[in-house]
Design a protein around this motif. Structure first.
Motif, PDB file in Angstrom:
ATOM      1  N   VAL A   1       0.849  -1.211   0.000  1.00  0.00           N
ATOM      2  CA  VAL A   1       0.000   0.000   0.000  1.00  0.00           C
ATOM      3  C   VAL A   1       0.875   1.247   0.000  1.00  0.00           C
ATOM      4  CG1 VAL A   1      -1.729   1.275   1.321  1.00  0.00           C
ATOM      5  CG2 VAL A   1      -1.809  -1.231   1.251  1.00  0.00           C
ATOM      6  N   LEU A   2       1.890   1.257   0.873  1.00  0.00           N
ATOM      7  CA  LEU A   2       2.734   2.447   0.986  1.00  0.00           C
ATOM      8  C   LEU A   2       3.601   2.635  -0.259  1.00  0.00           C
ATOM      9  CD1 LEU A   2       3.588   2.266   4.771  1.00  0.00           C
ATOM     10  CD2 LEU A   2       2.496   4.185   3.636  1.00  0.00           C
ATOM     11  N   THR A   3       3.978   1.512  -0.894  1.00  0.00           N
ATOM     12  CA  THR A   3       4.760   1.627  -2.137  1.00  0.00           C
ATOM     13  C   THR A   3       3.964   2.415  -3.170  1.00  0.00           C
ATOM     14  OG1 THR A   3       5.688  -0.539  -1.654  1.00  0.00           O
ATOM     15  CG2 THR A   3       6.049   0.306  -3.872  1.00  0.00           C
ATOM     16  N   LYS A   4       2.658   2.069  -3.279  1.00  0.00           N
ATOM     17  CA  LYS A   4       1.798   2.784  -4.239  1.00  0.00           C
ATOM     18  C   LYS A   4       1.729   4.264  -3.895  1.00  0.00           C
ATOM     19  CE  LYS A   4      -1.223  -1.013  -5.648  1.00  0.00           C
ATOM     20  NZ  LYS A   4      -2.407  -1.761  -5.201  1.00  0.00           N
ATOM     21  N   ILE A   5       1.592   4.554  -2.597  1.00  0.00           N
ATOM     22  CA  ILE A   5       1.487   5.972  -2.184  1.00  0.00           C
ATOM     23  C   ILE A   5       2.758   6.724  -2.549  1.00  0.00           C
ATOM     24  CG2 ILE A   5       1.429   7.482  -0.132  1.00  0.00           C
ATOM     25  CD1 ILE A   5      -0.615   5.577   1.089  1.00  0.00           C
ATOM     26  N   LEU A   6       3.928   6.102  -2.297  1.00  0.00           N
ATOM     27  CA  LEU A   6       5.197   6.785  -2.569  1.00  0.00           C
ATOM     28  C   LEU A   6       5.348   7.114  -4.052  1.00  0.00           C
ATOM     29  CD1 LEU A   6       7.780   4.886  -0.305  1.00  0.00           C
ATOM     30  CD2 LEU A   6       6.671   7.068   0.118  1.00  0.00           C
ATOM     31  N   ARG A   7       4.692   6.311  -4.891  1.00  0.00           N
ATOM     32  CA  ARG A   7       4.860   6.535  -6.335  1.00  0.00           C
ATOM     33  C   ARG A   7       3.657   7.222  -6.958  1.00  0.00           C
ATOM     34  NH1 ARG A   7       7.668   0.725  -6.786  1.00  0.00           N
ATOM     35  NH2 ARG A   7       9.832   1.420  -6.700  1.00  0.00           N
ATOM     36  N   SER A   8       2.710   7.675  -6.118  1.00  0.00           N
ATOM     37  CA  SER A   8       1.453   8.234  -6.637  1.00  0.00           C
ATOM     38  C   SER A   8       1.641   9.647  -7.171  1.00  0.00           C
ATOM     39  CB  SER A   8       0.399   8.255  -5.531  1.00  0.00           C
ATOM     40  OG  SER A   8       0.802   9.185  -4.543  1.00  0.00           O
ATOM     41  N   LYS A   9       0.607  10.127  -7.924  1.00  0.00           N
ATOM     42  CA  LYS A   9       0.610  11.507  -8.443  1.00  0.00           C
ATOM     43  C   LYS A   9       0.603  12.504  -7.287  1.00  0.00           C
ATOM     44  CE  LYS A   9      -1.899  10.919 -12.791  1.00  0.00           C
ATOM     45  NZ  LYS A   9      -3.274  10.989 -13.318  1.00  0.00           N
ATOM     46  N   GLU A  10      -0.202  12.162  -6.253  1.00  0.00           N
ATOM     47  CA  GLU A  10      -0.303  13.081  -5.100  1.00  0.00           C
ATOM     48  C   GLU A  10       1.070  13.290  -4.464  1.00  0.00           C
ATOM     49  OE1 GLU A  10      -2.192  10.483  -5.591  1.00  0.00           O
ATOM     50  OE2 GLU A  10      -4.232  11.299  -5.851  1.00  0.00           O
ATOM     51  N   ALA A  11       1.842  12.182  -4.379  1.00  0.00           N
ATOM     52  CA  ALA A  11       3.183  12.295  -3.785  1.00  0.00           C
ATOM     53  C   ALA A  11       4.066  13.149  -4.691  1.00  0.00           C
ATOM     54  CB  ALA A  11       3.789  10.911  -3.599  1.00  0.00           C
ATOM     55  N   ALA A  12       3.897  12.983  -6.009  1.00  0.00           N
ATOM     56  CA  ALA A  12       4.734  13.726  -6.956  1.00  0.00           C
ATOM     57  C   ALA A  12       4.497  15.233  -6.823  1.00  0.00           C
ATOM     58  CB  ALA A  12       4.419  13.267  -8.369  1.00  0.00           C
ATOM     59  N   ALA A  13       3.285  15.602  -6.383  1.00  0.00           N
ATOM     60  CA  ALA A  13       2.977  17.034  -6.222  1.00  0.00           C
ATOM     61  C   ALA A  13       3.758  17.635  -5.056  1.00  0.00           C
ATOM     62  CB  ALA A  13       1.484  17.212  -5.999  1.00  0.00           C
ATOM     63  N   THR A  14       4.199  16.781  -4.134  1.00  0.00           N
ATOM     64  CA  THR A  14       4.861  17.292  -2.922  1.00  0.00           C
ATOM     65  C   THR A  14       6.376  17.123  -2.967  1.00  0.00           C
ATOM     66  OG1 THR A  14       2.873  16.624  -1.726  1.00  0.00           O
ATOM     67  CG2 THR A  14       4.787  17.153  -0.388  1.00  0.00           C
ATOM     68  N   VAL A  15       6.852  15.953  -3.407  1.00  0.00           N
ATOM     69  CA  VAL A  15       8.302  15.711  -3.426  1.00  0.00           C
ATOM     70  C   VAL A  15       8.694  15.132  -4.793  1.00  0.00           C
ATOM     71  CG1 VAL A  15       8.432  15.252  -0.943  1.00  0.00           C
ATOM     72  CG2 VAL A  15       8.057  13.353  -2.512  1.00  0.00           C
ATOM     73  N   ASN A  16       9.986  15.040  -5.016  1.00  0.00           N
ATOM     74  CA  ASN A  16      10.467  14.438  -6.261  1.00  0.00           C
ATOM     75  C   ASN A  16      10.483  12.923  -6.094  1.00  0.00           C
ATOM     76  OD1 ASN A  16      11.743  13.590  -8.532  1.00  0.00           O
ATOM     77  ND2 ASN A  16      13.605  14.813  -8.240  1.00  0.00           N
ATOM     78  N   ILE A  17       9.524  12.220  -6.747  1.00  0.00           N
ATOM     79  CA  ILE A  17       9.427  10.772  -6.493  1.00  0.00           C
ATOM     80  C   ILE A  17      10.380   9.978  -7.388  1.00  0.00           C
ATOM     81  CG2 ILE A  17       7.028  10.891  -5.696  1.00  0.00           C
ATOM     82  CD1 ILE A  17       6.164   9.811  -8.418  1.00  0.00           C
ATOM     83  N   LYS A  18      11.013  10.689  -8.309  1.00  0.00           N
ATOM     84  CA  LYS A  18      11.903   9.960  -9.216  1.00  0.00           C
ATOM     85  C   LYS A  18      13.225   9.630  -8.536  1.00  0.00           C
ATOM     86  CE  LYS A  18       9.840  11.752 -13.419  1.00  0.00           C
ATOM     87  NZ  LYS A  18       9.723  13.052 -14.052  1.00  0.00           N
ATOM     88  N   THR A  19      13.516  10.300  -7.428  1.00  0.00           N
ATOM     89  CA  THR A  19      14.833  10.069  -6.809  1.00  0.00           C
ATOM     90  C   THR A  19      14.739   9.215  -5.545  1.00  0.00           C
ATOM     91  OG1 THR A  19      14.558  12.141  -5.624  1.00  0.00           O
ATOM     92  CG2 THR A  19      15.782  12.236  -7.678  1.00  0.00           C
ATOM     93  N   TRP A  20      13.594   8.484  -5.360  1.00  0.00           N
ATOM     94  CA  TRP A  20      13.542   7.586  -4.190  1.00  0.00           C
ATOM     95  C   TRP A  20      14.673   6.550  -4.323  1.00  0.00           C
ATOM     96  CZ3 TRP A  20      10.804   9.515  -0.595  1.00  0.00           C
ATOM     97  CH2 TRP A  20       9.489   9.967  -0.737  1.00  0.00           C
ATOM     98  N   PRO A  21      15.255   6.098  -3.216  1.00  0.00           N
ATOM     99  CA  PRO A  21      16.170   4.937  -3.303  1.00  0.00           C
ATOM    100  C   PRO A  21      15.361   3.687  -3.678  1.00  0.00           C
ATOM    101  CG  PRO A  21      15.930   5.727  -1.017  1.00  0.00           C
ATOM    102  CD  PRO A  21      15.153   6.654  -1.882  1.00  0.00           C
ATOM    103  N   ILE A  22      16.061   2.521  -3.726  1.00  0.00           N
ATOM    104  CA  ILE A  22      15.367   1.265  -4.069  1.00  0.00           C
ATOM    105  C   ILE A  22      14.214   1.068  -3.085  1.00  0.00           C
ATOM    106  CG2 ILE A  22      15.689  -1.253  -4.213  1.00  0.00           C
ATOM    107  CD1 ILE A  22      18.759  -0.578  -4.448  1.00  0.00           C
ATOM    108  N   ILE A  23      13.010   0.700  -3.605  1.00  0.00           N
ATOM    109  CA  ILE A  23      11.881   0.414  -2.707  1.00  0.00           C
ATOM    110  C   ILE A  23      11.603  -1.080  -2.771  1.00  0.00           C
ATOM    111  CG2 ILE A  23       9.434   0.837  -2.261  1.00  0.00           C
ATOM    112  CD1 ILE A  23       9.744   3.601  -3.495  1.00  0.00           C
ATOM    113  N   ILE A  24      11.651  -1.745  -1.626  1.00  0.00           N
ATOM    114  CA  ILE A  24      11.353  -3.189  -1.594  1.00  0.00           C
ATOM    115  C   ILE A  24      10.034  -3.376  -0.858  1.00  0.00           C
ATOM    116  CG2 ILE A  24      12.140  -5.444  -0.775  1.00  0.00           C
ATOM    117  CD1 ILE A  24      15.003  -4.431  -0.933  1.00  0.00           C
ATOM    118  N   ASP A  25       9.077  -4.004  -1.555  1.00  0.00           N
ATOM    119  CA  ASP A  25       7.782  -4.304  -0.934  1.00  0.00           C
ATOM    120  C   ASP A  25       7.921  -5.654  -0.233  1.00  0.00           C
ATOM    121  OD1 ASP A  25       5.290  -5.291  -0.436  1.00  0.00           O
ATOM    122  OD2 ASP A  25       4.621  -5.319  -2.527  1.00  0.00           O
ATOM    123  N   THR A  26       7.787  -5.687   1.098  1.00  0.00           N
ATOM    124  CA  THR A  26       8.066  -6.931   1.855  1.00  0.00           C
ATOM    125  C   THR A  26       6.809  -7.760   2.094  1.00  0.00           C
ATOM    126  OG1 THR A  26       7.766  -5.742   3.925  1.00  0.00           O
ATOM    127  CG2 THR A  26      10.005  -5.858   3.060  1.00  0.00           C
TER     128      THR A  26
END
Length: 1603
Positions: free
Chosen positions: A1136-1161
């Motif tokens: 769920v949080l992986t989706k949020i980190l990559r969402s449009k809403e998140a992109a409006a607030t921070v630069n989502i292209k520069t997240w480090p590796i995201i591992i969904d556990t």
């Protein structure tokens, strides 16, 4: 000024710069006004030549907006508007409710006020206008906005017309002084509306455009003549398209989902100075010249002006209250005359036909002159309604007397006996019924107590009237049938029980209900004696209503004295406009008139309102010889006199002015004479008099001889009056008071003047004092109140040496005055209108007059102004409250208020504390329409006045502040010499937990199911050991909102899940051993598994609170910042949080292209890592703990494996944790001790942890307490926010919880985990509330940790109960601890923060000298322990800061030990209790964080103390927070009541902070609930709030800038 014709904005740039520079010099006091004008004229000379020959600009009408600057008026709209308004004025009808209250009219005074205001013209002062949300000042509904009393004229208010004569017009001076200069009002009043005013700042070219309508957030208009003028001119924000405030977390977010918000990305490790300064400049990217900052800057400029003399000297003593050393001003005027000699009135003559008692006179006239008219009553139109003859008056009074004595009860019981008290309740429009009732009572020898007709339960002062009836023992009320029908009734038809009234029996006295007495019954009429005849009510300054008893002989003597003084003759006609129930109206119009068979014509208040000229017409028609009026009636007559042509007042021989003692009556009398001399009024007939309920008539001017010169006037200096001395005004004509005499002392009386306070010492001849009178014709006592009576009715004056001047007692009149030449009496005020400020006396009436002289053209109602004083911080403070007109604009009101401040300051040399405007018709009224002052004051103090505008000026008028503390230079002096464990004779303040022993006996290990410490240094080894030795033991149970276990983890399950995650990390390229990994999980078991997975893989976990999906804009930046600061190589999280980190809403607030590796556990394959990493030594970093402090600092600390083991062991010993135990945790698991208890302790100690995510409590409040009961939990850990939720949400539901079987008797310890001072009030109320559910009062305790050491104290199972001490708050401000008794004033309860953990040592150190302190001394808490953090984790890695905080040494004493500085202030106190080892227990008390303290006036304040006071100030204040900005204290309060309470809070907040903390609040901000940001630990984030405030992002309901 010469340059009026120049358009400044058209001048060349360099000239404008020169002018701005000059303005700056003037505002900073580098140049005199004269020099300024000279230089300015020189600069402008070349540009003036072409304009000098032009005619001067026209003077604008005060009512038109006019041009708003000193520059030439712009052609066009302004001129036309002003001329049209002039036309409007001439068309106005004669009766205008808005014109001057002529009662206080004095052309001289008006001129004085104008001159005073003109003086302010030159001063460059800009008051910032308060900021309001539009809804706050929507006026009350339209029906409320009718002007008070339909004509807006009240008992105390006059309505006059613009007289045709050349009345002095205020236009010219208003123009020059207000519109023209940048006085406080002109500059400030524009501040909130986007108009451009050409002041000194260079103007943009948009000047010709009309201003746009004010936007909801008014942009700024920088018209300040300050150093910022230039800068402001550049950064002006366009009023039309102002940028809306950026989206703010606090509003969108419910209180529960609060987040950690770093104020401004300040990272610990950056030097603090640099971070704060950059914050000031940008304040979250908003330039400092945003609206709020502009206003604060203005406020600072205003406060910098030299306003008052410097503060008088104060000294400070360790023990005593802060005491002023009064420095006598050598220039204070002092009385110089000789001691006054009592003044004697002429002897009271004996006239042969004077009756032996007043009733005897009625008997006589009733029998001999039965047809003679006694009283004529008028109907509402002013026409005669009925005439009561002396015969009728006599016969009806006898019938009533007979009925009262014989017909009220049953045959054999008599309800009323002679001497009983009876209330008389008759309306003002029915004098006849009142006369009959009054004389009926006198004949029956019962005592009448006339009172006003109660109209509703909420009448102003209603309960006080109840006090009067109670103290007089009244059980029966007489009234008329019509009046009885009009009284408020209950639904069953009974008369309402009025608040505070005794139970009354109501008797109707209309003739048809009275019984005719039998032939042989005659009323008993004894000769006048000292028995009470009647009781007149009187309201004191505090609002208490007392009854003044008048004896029969006093009543008769008073009538005789009045007859002699006024020369009354039998058969005369008298017109009475006064209230006939009391005072002059009763004495002349009801009593003396009957004694002399006078025909009284009673003109009620209602008739006067409908037809103001009615009394003059009655005088004319009846050829009346005497008229009895107040100044109000004089005006009303002047106002309407043009409607009348053929009126003659020639018959009058006496026009008695009842309130002639008011110093402002002189102008009314003059104006009336001016108008009516043409109608036959003779100058000598005007007779002012002075009266009081206690002394009755004190003095009256006798009618003069035609043609004789009129008495002289006294022109006194107001400054002299304020010091209580009489000085003829010579120097400053602006502050002069003209008073007229009130004639001579009454016949048969003796009078002297005594000091108004202290013993009744005789005054000197040039001294103002209270008039005291000895006469047979005065009141005898306050009925039923013997204590108060003595001080008023039995005063024996003493001379300078203190010896009594004689035996005879005098009565205090409550009037202040002096004896003038020829023994004439002058009155300058009343005791009840006296305001004592800083030892000087001011008269409320004088202040009202000054306020009214500041023409409130469209702002307030004239007669609706209340002036009173409130006691705040050891002195009286003046408050003015006025009713605002519904059509008054915000701007007008503010302008009027700021000018009233200036006028009062100039003329009376006294500062106003508060000026409030309330909506029309909302102030409590007296029965005849005046303002009920004491009720108004009460409403003000209770915060129930609901003003629509308020201006507080504590900075100007509070001059008795203690001097700021001078800090002593620090240095280790000889006094700090250390001997053994003593510092300067005191035991060193240090304390330690018990030893952290090591267990080496393997058998014991197996028995206790423990794992050997020596064997496993690392938590990973412990988990593997548990998975092998006890695989199915459940370590964790996670509950959902319904209390159902949604997830559990046994030792082996946790181990396997950790292995899966470790394998996934090891497989990924780019993630190496020792790299940081961010764990982004909701509270639960996934987070724990991910933590151990990181340790297995050799990575360093960093737990981060996930962003709030509904509030990404506020919460995601914090996540991003921690990821960036920690340089994380990877993020472990859920699907769920992986989706949020990559969402449009998140992109409006921070630069989502520069997240480090995201591992969904969530769905990892079942893999085992090839190896489980084991660190080479225990000093390696185990994890990073990041948290945002309350001051907005984001701090990451490094925790080593050794520290983890030591901390877990310490907690295990303290709380006696082992495998068979269960604990419940309701905490956020992201940092500090919360994380340790959630993730680490169970794996170490083997106990089972029941995990309750705090956010689940929002949907199910009973979850935590229900779980404790269901699982029979002995130990539980929670946060303050959880405790507060339960206290507020479940406080009233304990019975329901009991019924559901919730039982908390199992709970042995409930520990609140926090990094702050224990919140004693909250823990105490929690214990008290849930005591009924079996919770032990001893169960609740607190823990304490800090960034350098996550757990210093924790109340375990073994130590003694936490102790509480009371500390003097004043001493804390001086960095001292002074212990006081419970209940001592200014005492602060502090609770011990829990027992110090095993292995921990603390010492209290002076943060400046770094030397150890003695027992019970306040200092910084330093800690030494194996589980200290090893340092800050920062991107800068500033080593010196790290060394300073984590490895620091004492400057003397024990220089070897390395300590960590917690940054918290506290003290250690040795208690009487013993700890487990048998030694006396040393308790650690935490006072507060050093970072958070406010340094003000050289003293150290803890925000929480000020906030506690603020929250107590009014029931509508929820949460509050304080911070400082440029030495101003800003208080933000959340309003939980209705928005109309918002402005009530401003004075209450200011008062309480001044009273309890000796601080002046600079800005009060009222906001909606939930705006103050609170982090997950329940701590307020004041710095974030401060930044939001300065960036204007709070959307406040109201912002008040205290002057």
């Amino acid at each position: 000024m010469a340059e009026r014709g120049v358009d400044v904005s058209a001048l060349p740039q360099e000239v404008r710069e020169q002018l701005a520079e000059l303005d700056l010099e003037l505002s900073e006091g580098d140049i005199t006004q004269k020099g300024y004008e000279k230089k300015r004229a020189k600069v402008l000379a070349p540009y003036l030549t072409q304009t000098q020959n032009l005619a001067p600009p026209p003077a604008y009408d005060a009512q038109s907006p006019g041009p708003s600057s000193a520059s030439a008026p712009e052609p066009g709209p302004s001129n036309s508007s002003s001329s049209s308004s002039r036309h409007r004025r001439t068309r106005r009808p004669h009766r205008s409710s808005g014109t001057r209250d002529e009662r206080y009219r004095s052309d001289i005074h008006t001129e004085a006020v104008q001159a005073a205001l003109a003086k302010h013209k030159e001063e460059k002062m800009a008051l910032p206008m308060p900021t309001k949300r539009r809804s706050t000042y929507v006026q009350s509904p339209i029906d409320n906005c009718t002007p008070p009393d339909s004509s807006s004229s009240s008992d105390d208010e006059a309505v006059s017309s613009e007289s045709t004569g050349p009345q002095q017009s205020p236009d010219t001076w208003i123009n020059s002084s207000v519109h023209g200069s940048s006085t406080s009002s002109s500059a400030s009043s524009t501040l909130s509306h986007g108009e451009s005013r050409p002041t000194q700042a260079p103007q943009p070219q948009s000047q010709q455009v009309p201003p746009p309508p004010a936007p909801a957030h008014p942009p700024h208009s920088h018209s300040q003549p300050s150093a910022l003028a230039e800068a402001y001119a550049q950064t002006r924000i366009d009023p039309g398209g102002g940028v809306g405030p950026p989206d703010v977390p606090s509003q969108a977010q419910a209180r529960g989902s609060r987040v950690d918000l770093p104020a401004n990305a300040v990272v610990r490790g950056m030097s603090r100075g640099q971070s704060r300064s950059s914050m000031m400049e940008t304040a979250d990217g908003v330039p400092v010249s945003s609206r709020v900052s502009t206003k604060i800057q203005q406020l600072l400029n205003t406060l910098k002006r030299p306003k008052r003399p410097p503060l008088s000297e104060f000294f400070m003593d360790d023990q005593e209250e802060i005491v002023e050393v009064p420095q006598a001003d050598p220039n204070t005027p002092r009385p110089e005359g000789r001691q006054i000699i009592p003044v004697k009135g002429e002897p009271l003559g004996v006239v042969s036909n004077w009756p032996p008692a007043l009733q005897a006179a009625l008997t006589r006239w009733g029998a001999t002159q039965g047809k003679s008219p006694a009283l004529t009553a008028l109907d509402i139109t002013g026409k005669p309604l009925y005439t009561l003859t002396y015969g009728k008056l006599w016969s009806r009074s006898v019938k009533l007397a007979y009925t009262l004595l014989n017909k009220l009860g049953t045959k054999n019981e008599q309800i009323l006996k002679p001497g009983d008290r009876v209330a008389l309740v008759y309306p003002n429009s029915d004098p006849g019924m009142f006369w009959v009732a009054f004389y009926g009572c006198l004949l029956a020898e019962v005592i009448p107590v006339p009172i006003e007709v109660p109209l509703s339960r909420k009448d102003a002062g209603s309960s006080q009237v109840g006090f009067l009836l109670g103290s007089c023992g009244v059980g029966l009320a007489l009234t008329s049938e019509i009046c009885l029908k009009g009284l408020p009734k209950t639904p069953t038809g009974e008369i309402l029980q009025f608040k505070g009234w005794p139970r009354l029996k109501w008797v109707v006295t209309d003739s048809k209900y009275l019984t005719k007495p039998s032939k042989d019954w005659q009323p008993h009429i004894p000769t006048a004696n000292t028995d009470t005849a009647y009781i007149e009510y009187k309201a004191s300054k505090e609002g208490t209503v007392m009854g003044v008893a008048v004896s029969k002989v006093a009543m008769l003597t008073h009538c005789q004295a009045l007859t002699q003084a006024c020369n009354y003759c039998e058969g005369e006609t008298l017109v009475n406009v006064l209230d006939f129930k009391k005072d002059m109206g009763l004495w002349h119009g009801v009593l003396t008139s009957v004694m002399n068979r006078i025909h009284t014509i009673s003109v009620p208040y209602a008739v006067m309102k409908a037809c103001p000229l009615s009394w003059v017409q009655r005088v004319h028609i009846h050829k009346a010889r005497v008229a009895l009026v107040k100044c109000r009636d004089l005006h009303w007559a002047m106002m309407a006199h043009r409607d009348q042509r053929d009126t003659s007042l020639a018959s009058l021989r006496m026009l008695i002015v009842a309130d002639g003692a008011n110093p402002w009556s002189v102008s009314s009398c003059d104006a009336f004479l001016n108008v009516f001399q043409a109608y036959g009024l003779k100058p000598e007939v005007i007779c002012p008099c002075a009266t009081s309920p206690e002394a009755m008539t004190v003095a009256i001017r006798r009618p003069g001889v035609p043609g004789a010169p009129l008495p002289a006037r006294a022109i006194l200096s107001m400054t002299g009056l304020s010091h209580g001395v009489i000085r003829v005004n010579t120097e400053d004509k602006n502050s002069a008071l003209t008073v007229q005499d009130v004639g001579h002392v009454m016949p048969g009386a003796l009078m002297c003047i005594v000091k108004p306070d202290g013993p009744p010492m005789l005054c000197k001849t040039d001294e103002i004092g209270e008039i005291v009178v000895n006469s047979r014709a005065g009141g005898t006592m306050y009925y039923g109140l013997s204590g108060v009576t003595k001080n008023t009715f039995e005063v024996i004056p003493v001379n300078a040496s203190g010896a009594p001047i004689g035996e005879i007692p005098f009565v205090r009149s409550g009037l202040l005055g002096f004896v003038g030449p020829g023994s004439l009496i002058f009155v300058v005020g009343k005791n009840e209108g006296l305001l004592m400020v800083s030892g000087r006396r001011h008269n409320a009436d004088d202040l009202v007059a000054t306020a009214l002289a500041v023409e409130p053209v469209k702002t307030v109602y004239r007669g609706r102004i209340a002036v009173f004083s409130v006691t705040v911080f050891y002195d009286e403070r003046i408050v003015i409250v006025a009713e605002q007109r519904p059509d008054a604009s915000e701007e007008d009101s503010f302008q009027w208020m700021s000018r009233v401040l200036q006028a009062i300051d100039s003329i009376h040399q006294v500062g106003l504390y508060c000026l409030a405007l309330v909506p029309a018709n909302t102030l409590p009224k007296t029965p005849l329409g005046g303002i009920h002052i004491s009720d108004t004051k009460q409403l003000f103090l209770e915060g129930a006045l609901h003003p629509c505008n308020i201006l507080m000026c504590p900075h100007t008028c509070v001059t008795n502040m203690p001097k700021p503390r001078q800090k002593q230079p620090v240095g280790v002096g000889p006094a700090s010499i250390m001997v053994g464990n003593l510092v300067a004779g005191k035991r060193i303040a240090q304390a330690a937990g018990r030893d952290l022993g090591l267990i080496e006996d393997q058998d014991l290990v197996r028995k206790l199911c423990m794992w050997p410490t020596m064997m496993h240094q690392f938590l990973t080894e412990a988990l593997q050991w548990r998975a092998q030795t006890d695989p199915d033991h459940t370590l964790y149970v996670l509950l959902n909102a319904k209390g159902v276990a949604v997830c559990t983890a046994t030792c082996v399950q946790l181990h396997k899940r950790a292995e899966k995650i470790a394998a996934a990390l090891m497989e990924r390229s780019g993630i190496n051993i020792g790299e940081n990994v961010v764990l982004l999980y909701p509270p639960g078991i996934d987070l724990i598994a991910a933590f151990y997975g990181c340790l297995y893989a050799g990575c360093i976990p960093v737990t981060v609170r996930p962003p709030h999906p509904q509030n990404l804009s506020a919460t995601l930046p914090t996540v991003r910042m921690i990821i960036d600061v920690s340089k994380a190589a990877c993020i472990l999280t859920t699907q769920v949080l992986t989706k949020i980190l990559r969402s449009k809403e998140a992109a409006a607030t921070v630069n989502i292209k520069t997240w480090p590796i995201i591992i969904d556990t969530d769905d990892l394959p079942r893999k085992r890592p090839p190896t489980i990493y084991k660190p080479p030594n225990a000093e390696m970093i185990a994890y990073l703990d990041f948290s945002v402090s309350t001051t907005g600092m984001l701090t990451g600390v490094k925790i080593s494996h050794a520290a983890v083991s030591a901390l877990c062991r310490s907690i295990k010993l303290q709380c006696e944790l082992y495998s068979s135990r269960q604990i419940a945790i309701c905490l956020d698991p992201y940092c500090g001790l919360g994380f340790v208890l959630w993730c680490l302790a169970s794996v170490y100690s083997g106990h089972q942890s029941i995990l309750i995510p705090p956010m689940e409590l929002e949907s199910s409040l009973t979850l935590w307490l229900g779980t404790l009961s269901q699982y029979r939990i002995r130990d539980t850990f929670c946060s303050y926010s959880v405790m507060e939720l339960c206290t507020k949400g479940l406080g009233g539901q304990t019975e329901m919880l009991k019924a559901r079987g919730v039982n908390l008797s199992c709970v042995r310890s409930c520990v609140v985990i926090a990094e702050e001072r224990p919140r004693l009030a909250l823990t105490h109320s929690f214990s008290k509330l849930f005591k009924d559910l079996g919770l032990s009062m001893r169960a609740v305790s607190t823990a304490f940790g800090s960034r350098v050491n996550l757990a210093i104290c924790l109340q375990g199972t073994t130590g003694p109960d936490p102790s509480t001490v009371y500390v003097d708050m004043k001493s804390l401000r001086h960095d001292r601890v002074r212990l006081v008794e419970r209940g001592a004033p200014q005492s602060l309860p502090l609770m011990e923060s829990g027992t110090i953990l095993p292995g921990v040592r603390v010492i209290i150190v002076n943060p400046e000298t770094r030397g150890p302190l003695g027992d019970s001394h306040l200092g910084e808490i330093w800690v030494n322990s194996p589980h200290n953090a090893t340092g800050y984790y920062t991107i800068y890695g500033e080593e010196n800061l790290q060394a300073d905080h984590f490895n620091t040494k004492l400057s003397f004493g024990d220089p070897q030990t390395l300590w960590a500085r917690t940054g918290y202030l506290g003290f250690v106190k040795r208690t009487e209790l013993t700890d487990s080892s048998g030694d006396r227990h040393d308790a650690l008390f935490v006072v507060g964080s050093l970072d958070e303290t406010l340094e003000l006036r050289g003293l150290r304040y803890h925000p929480i103390d000020i906030e506690t006071s603020v929250s107590r100030a009014h029931r509508s204040i929820g949460e509050s927070a304080v911070f400082t900005w440029t030495n101003l204290l800003v208080v933000v309060a959340e309003l939980c009541g209705s928005e109309q309470d918002a402005l009530d809070l401003v004075p209450l907040v200011t008062n309480v902070v001044l009273e309890e903390h000796h601080l002046i609040v600079g800005v009060v901000v009222i906001v909606d609930p939930g705006v103050i940001p609170i982090n997950s630990r329940g701590e307020k984030q004041r710095m974030h709030l401060r930044d939001s405030f300065l960036a204007d992002q709070l959307d406040p309901i109201y912002v008040a800038y205290n002057m």
